[in-house]
Enzyme design. Structure first.
Site, mmCIF file in Angstrom:
data_model
loop_
_atom_site.group_PDB
_atom_site.id
_atom_site.type_symbol
_atom_site.label_atom_id
_atom_site.label_comp_id
_atom_site.label_asym_id
_atom_site.label_seq_id
_atom_site.Cartn_x
_atom_site.Cartn_y
_atom_site.Cartn_z
ATOM 1 N N ARG A 61 -75.126 52.438 2.541
ATOM 2 C CA ARG A 61 -75.896 51.278 3.009
ATOM 3 C C ARG A 61 -76.195 51.350 4.512
ATOM 4 O O ARG A 61 -77.229 50.864 4.968
ATOM 5 C CB ARG A 61 -75.097 49.999 2.692
ATOM 6 C CG ARG A 61 -75.828 48.713 3.036
ATOM 7 C CD ARG A 61 -75.041 47.519 2.518
ATOM 8 N NE ARG A 61 -75.447 46.265 3.118
ATOM 9 C CZ ARG A 61 -76.379 45.450 2.626
ATOM 10 N NH1 ARG A 61 -76.988 45.756 1.510
ATOM 11 N NH2 ARG A 61 -76.684 44.334 3.241
ATOM 12 N N ILE A 71 -82.574 42.975 4.587
ATOM 13 C CA ILE A 71 -81.879 43.715 3.521
ATOM 14 C C ILE A 71 -80.912 42.682 2.946
ATOM 15 O O ILE A 71 -80.192 42.007 3.682
ATOM 16 C CB ILE A 71 -81.151 44.982 4.061
ATOM 17 C CG1 ILE A 71 -80.332 45.681 2.964
ATOM 18 C CG2 ILE A 71 -80.270 44.695 5.254
ATOM 19 C CD1 ILE A 71 -79.738 47.045 3.410
ATOM 20 N N SER A 72 -80.915 42.517 1.629
ATOM 21 C CA SER A 72 -80.160 41.427 1.012
ATOM 22 C C SER A 72 -78.650 41.665 1.094
ATOM 23 O O SER A 72 -78.192 42.796 1.260
ATOM 24 C CB SER A 72 -80.565 41.275 -0.451
ATOM 25 O OG SER A 72 -81.966 41.132 -0.545
ATOM 26 N N GLN A 73 -77.904 40.585 0.920
ATOM 27 C CA GLN A 73 -76.434 40.646 0.844
ATOM 28 C C GLN A 73 -76.044 41.625 -0.278
ATOM 29 O O GLN A 73 -76.622 41.564 -1.375
ATOM 30 C CB GLN A 73 -75.949 39.230 0.513
ATOM 31 C CG GLN A 73 -74.465 39.072 0.340
ATOM 32 C CD GLN A 73 -74.149 37.771 -0.398
ATOM 33 O OE1 GLN A 73 -74.973 37.250 -1.163
ATOM 34 N NE2 GLN A 73 -72.969 37.252 -0.183
ATOM 35 N N PRO A 74 -75.061 42.495 -0.040
ATOM 36 C CA PRO A 74 -74.685 43.467 -1.085
ATOM 37 C C PRO A 74 -74.395 42.809 -2.437
ATOM 38 O O PRO A 74 -74.831 43.315 -3.482
ATOM 39 C CB PRO A 74 -73.423 44.133 -0.515
ATOM 40 C CG PRO A 74 -73.519 43.946 0.963
ATOM 41 C CD PRO A 74 -74.263 42.678 1.204
#
Ligand code: SAM
Length: 222
Positions: A39, A65-68
């Protein structure tokens, strides 16, 4: 392996354990993909130290970039077994594209900002991802040229489920999409069976808006 690389791998393993596995992400293939995809390669240099933290990060053009965890929830809900053709609407950094590419046969990913798409494509090439096609355009209309898709994931908030995406879903296919207003949405899983749609809410979320013909600013105003 350098000390810096070893630290990043450790942070990634801790992210998978604490943010995903202990929050009910169970599919071993999905967990492995999150362990394997670096990531930190998908965040801006100024956010490197936060790459494995439990929140979204800015990637430029006002996007994130979205939360994992959210990437994992959406990915797991697609139920990928390895042979699917997937459409991702909203390439962003390319992180979820890289995850999906490990789990499916081919990923078509479409982004409205050419700058983000180019950066994502560069990263994917550098990491050796060969089964993803990066496209620039209005993904709210899907990508009819490569339809039907076994799975479609929309990574931006839509005012309603776009009919174009339902039309481009294969029979037996799954669509995951955040639907609601600008401040909060329900994450919907729509399954197509014999041309019938079955829909359920799988989570609650807050995404950046989907723009375009079937997004905000099309027939729906912000
Ligand atoms: N999955 C991405 C990742 O891993 O980095 C995060 C995507 S970000 C939350 C949502 C993306 O959707 C943004 O990059 C935004 O520009 C894009 N987007 C919004 N509306 C779009 C549209 N109509 N067509 C294509 N992309 C769109």
């Amino acid at each position: 392996m350098s000390k810096a690389q070893a630290d990043l791998s450790l942070h990634r393993a801790l992210m998978v354990e604490w943010q995903l596995r202990r929050r009910e992400i169970h599919d071993p293939r999905v967990l492995d993909a999150f362990l394997e995809v670096p990531r930190h390669e998908f965040v801006l240099p100024e956010h490197l130290a936060e790459a494995y933290e439990d929140h979204p990060l800015p990637i430029g053009e006002g996007q994130t970039i979205s939360q994992p965890y959210m990437v994992a929830v959406m990915t797991e809900a697609l139920g990928l077994a390895g042979n699917e053709r997937v459409l991702e609407v909203g390439t962003g950094s390319g992180y979820q594209t890289a995850i999906l590419a490990r789990l499916a046969r081919h990923v078509y990913t479409i982004e409205r900002f050419a700058s983000l798409s180019a950066r994502a494509q560069e990263r994917l090439e550098r990491l050796g991802v060969r089964n993803a096609t990066c496209l620039v355009g209005d993904g709210s209309q899907g990508y009819a040229a490569a339809a039907p898709f076994d799975a479609i994931v929309v990574t931006a908030a839509a005012p309603a489920v776009p009919q174009a995406l339902l039309d481009q879903l294969a029979d037996g296919g799954r669509l995951v999409i955040p639907v609601g207003d600008i401040n909060s949405q329900e994450l919907l899983l729509v399954e197509k069976r014999d041309a019938e749609m079955e829909q359920r809410t799988i989570n609650y979320c807050r995404f950046v808006p989907l723009t375009g013909k079937y997004g905000w600013g099309g027939s729906h105003t912000l």
